[in-house]
Design an enzyme around this catalytic site. Structure first.
Site, PDB file in Angstrom:
ATOM      1  N   GLN A   1      -4.518  -5.231   6.844  1.00 44.23           N
ATOM      2  CA  GLN A   1      -5.513  -6.129   6.251  1.00 44.23           C
ATOM      3  C   GLN A   1      -5.516  -7.508   6.893  1.00 44.23           C
ATOM      4  O   GLN A   1      -6.357  -8.341   6.547  1.00 44.23           O
ATOM      5  CB  GLN A   1      -5.271  -6.277   4.737  1.00 44.23           C
ATOM      6  CG  GLN A   1      -5.474  -5.006   3.960  1.00 44.23           C
ATOM      7  CD  GLN A   1      -6.922  -4.500   4.013  1.00 44.23           C
ATOM      8  OE1 GLN A   1      -7.851  -5.227   4.365  1.00 44.23           O
ATOM      9  NE2 GLN A   1      -7.122  -3.236   3.686  1.00 44.23           N
TER      10      GLN A   1
ATOM     11  N   CYS B   1      -4.767   2.456  -3.643  1.00 39.36           N
ATOM     12  CA  CYS B   1      -3.525   2.963  -3.025  1.00 39.36           C
ATOM     13  C   CYS B   1      -2.370   1.986  -3.221  1.00 39.36           C
ATOM     14  O   CYS B   1      -1.546   1.783  -2.323  1.00 39.36           O
ATOM     15  CB  CYS B   1      -3.700   3.256  -1.535  1.00 39.36           C
ATOM     16  SG  CYS B   1      -4.931   4.507  -1.216  1.00 39.36           S
TER      17      CYS B   1
ATOM     18  N   ASP C   1       3.088  -4.600   8.058  1.00 38.35           N
ATOM     19  CA  ASP C   1       1.866  -3.813   7.912  1.00 38.35           C
ATOM     20  C   ASP C   1       0.684  -4.773   8.031  1.00 38.35           C
ATOM     21  O   ASP C   1       0.380  -5.518   7.100  1.00 38.35           O
ATOM     22  CB  ASP C   1       1.892  -3.110   6.542  1.00 38.35           C
ATOM     23  CG  ASP C   1       0.572  -2.421   6.219  1.00 38.35           C
ATOM     24  OD1 ASP C   1      -0.389  -2.550   7.005  1.00 38.35           O
ATOM     25  OD2 ASP C   1       0.499  -1.770   5.161  1.00 38.35           O
TER      26      ASP C   1
ATOM     27  N   HIS D   1       0.870  -1.183   0.000  1.00 39.02           N
ATOM     28  CA  HIS D   1       0.000   0.000   0.000  1.00 39.02           C
ATOM     29  C   HIS D   1       0.907   1.233   0.000  1.00 39.02           C
ATOM     30  O   HIS D   1       2.031   1.192   0.513  1.00 39.02           O
ATOM     31  CB  HIS D   1      -0.830  -0.049   1.291  1.00 39.02           C
ATOM     32  CG  HIS D   1      -1.901   0.965   1.421  1.00 39.02           C
ATOM     33  ND1 HIS D   1      -1.654   2.258   1.817  1.00 39.02           N
ATOM     34  CD2 HIS D   1      -3.242   0.887   1.245  1.00 39.02           C
ATOM     35  CE1 HIS D   1      -2.804   2.921   1.876  1.00 39.02           C
ATOM     36  NE2 HIS D   1      -3.782   2.115   1.525  1.00 39.02           N
TER      37      HIS D   1
END
Ligand code: PMP
Length: 406
Positions: free
Chosen positions: A203, A364, A200, A123
């Protein structure tokens, strides 16, 4: 087999009964943000109407109660992700701010020529902050590619490590492809080379159990609003040894020990990284969203979402002209697709006209779109409250949209 009482779950989300375009809305934009159950909304209303007082600065009852609520939530997050102490749980505005914090603060030790490994499926939140650091310091970004199913090229990942590598930063789950990356294995490999890792988890955290002790990652970041929680707050988990060494990210109130014009000392962890008045009401109410997840059980959530994914994806694969992007063997409940030569916006609009809410565009992740050679996709993403009837409505709407665009 689906053991969940989805009707009971849905009763906590009045928004799911609203209409769009004269039909019962089908909300399939959960990767962008999930809906929020009544218990979280009620907690926010209760806190604003009965408890609001600024945290940490007051001796008065209200301030202490509010501080307790905030810190209870921090302990809940700690337990939820299996961090070893609350000092390792920093509240931020979201995943984006958490990544920026790590890049600015931890990244301040990096020098020209130092290399950071990213992946092509990141992202923008895990690309642009590194580019900003690159323009300040001259670091070099190395990028791991994917195969035709949208899985990382692990051989290439391993080959990118060298004596200049200072960090690896990658998503746990791709917000476009749904690919679940082998982050534990990737972390282990990086650590074998003495390289710290940022994951990250924006999600992943809504769809699977997160255990930072098991993953052994150095940093793990995620957002509340994708986890049935309030908007505008997120979490940075960081190993204490790093957080202690790292300089503050922002200066201001709450993050100091003693301030004179000559010299300032900083507060202990985690407050060193929480300058200014935090969104203490959002933080406190986030705990109710974690209750919601824990009451259902993450294993139950994951198996329901996977059943939906399998059901919808199989039927879409059989539809003429539909191309699915991301067919990894380990995949989360996200389906990115295109129909024939149609632009994703046209498909999205035709679905919206039938009450189906999906996301369209580059999500994104423009470098990933370039890699795939497409301008964008349509993305349908599931949450625990979605039903098989909704999947059918979506599939029927997609058939009609495809017929119109033919
Ligand atoms: N990383 C990933 C993988 C995401 O999907 C998102 C949200 N779309 C973000 C980072 C940024 O999250 P936020 O906007 O909540 O900061």
């Amino acid at each position: 087999m689906d053991m969940l009482d989805i009707d009971a779950i849905r009763r906590e989300f009045p928004i799911l009964s609203r209409e769009v375009a004269g039909r019962r809305m089908v909300y399939l934009d959960n990767s962008a943000t999930s809906q929020t159950p009544d218990r979280v909304v009620e907690e926010i209303v209760w806190l604003y109407s009965q408890e609001k007082a600024n945290v940490h600065r007051g001796v008065h009852t209200l301030s202490q109660e509010m501080t307790d609520q905030q810190e209870r939530s921090r302990e809940h997050v700690r337990r939820y992700i299996n961090a070893s102490s609350i000092e390792e749980v920093v509240f931020t505005r979201g995943t984006t701010e958490a990544i920026n914090l790590v890049v600015s603060s931890f990244g301040s030790r990096f020098k020209a020529g130092d290399e950071v490994i990213l992946t092509v499926m990141e992202h923008h939140a895990n690309i642009v902050p590194w580019q900003l650091l690159r323009s300040r310091t001259g670091i070099v970004l190395r990028v791991v590619d994917i195969n035709e199913r949208g899985e990382l090229d692990m051989e290439q990942y391993r080959s990118l490590f060298n004596e200049r590598t200072v960090m690896a930063s990658f998503c746990h789950v791709s917000n476009v492809l749904g690919t679940v990356n082998p982050v534990k294995e990737m972390t282990e490999y990086a650590h074998g080379k003495g390289v710290p890792v940022l994951v990250d988890g924006a999600q992943a955290s809504p769809h699977m159990k997160i255990d930072v002790a098991d993953l052994d990652c150095d940093f793990y970041v995620f957002s509340s609003h994708k986890m049935y929680g309030p908007t505008g707050i997120g979490v940075l988990y960081g190993k204490r040894k790093w957080l202690e060494e790292m300089p503050p990210y922002q200066g201001g109130g709450e993050m100091i020990g003693k301030v004179t014009f000559e010299h300032t000392t900083f507060a202990d962890l985690p407050f060193k990284f929480e300058a200014g008045t935090p969104d203490f009401i959002g933080i406190a109410a986030f705990s109710k969203a974690l209750d919601f997840i824990e009451d259902i059980g993450m294993d139950n959530i994951a198996s329901h979402e996977h059943a939906l994914l399998e059901y919808a994806q199989k039927r879409m694969e059989a539809m003429e002209g539909v191309r699915i992007y991301g067919t990894a063997s380990e995949k989360d409940a996200v389906i990115s697709f295109l129909v024939g030569n149609s632009h994703p916006y046209d498909i999205g609009l035709l679905l919206d006209k039938q009450g189906v809410e999906v996301r369209t565009g580059h999500h994104c992740a423009m470098p990933l779109m370039d890699r795939l050679g497409i301008p964008g996709t349509v993305r349908a993403s599931f949450a625990v409250y979605n039903t098989f009837e909704e999947a059918d409505s979506f599939l029927a709407a997609l058939q009609r949209a495809a017929a119109i665009l033919e």
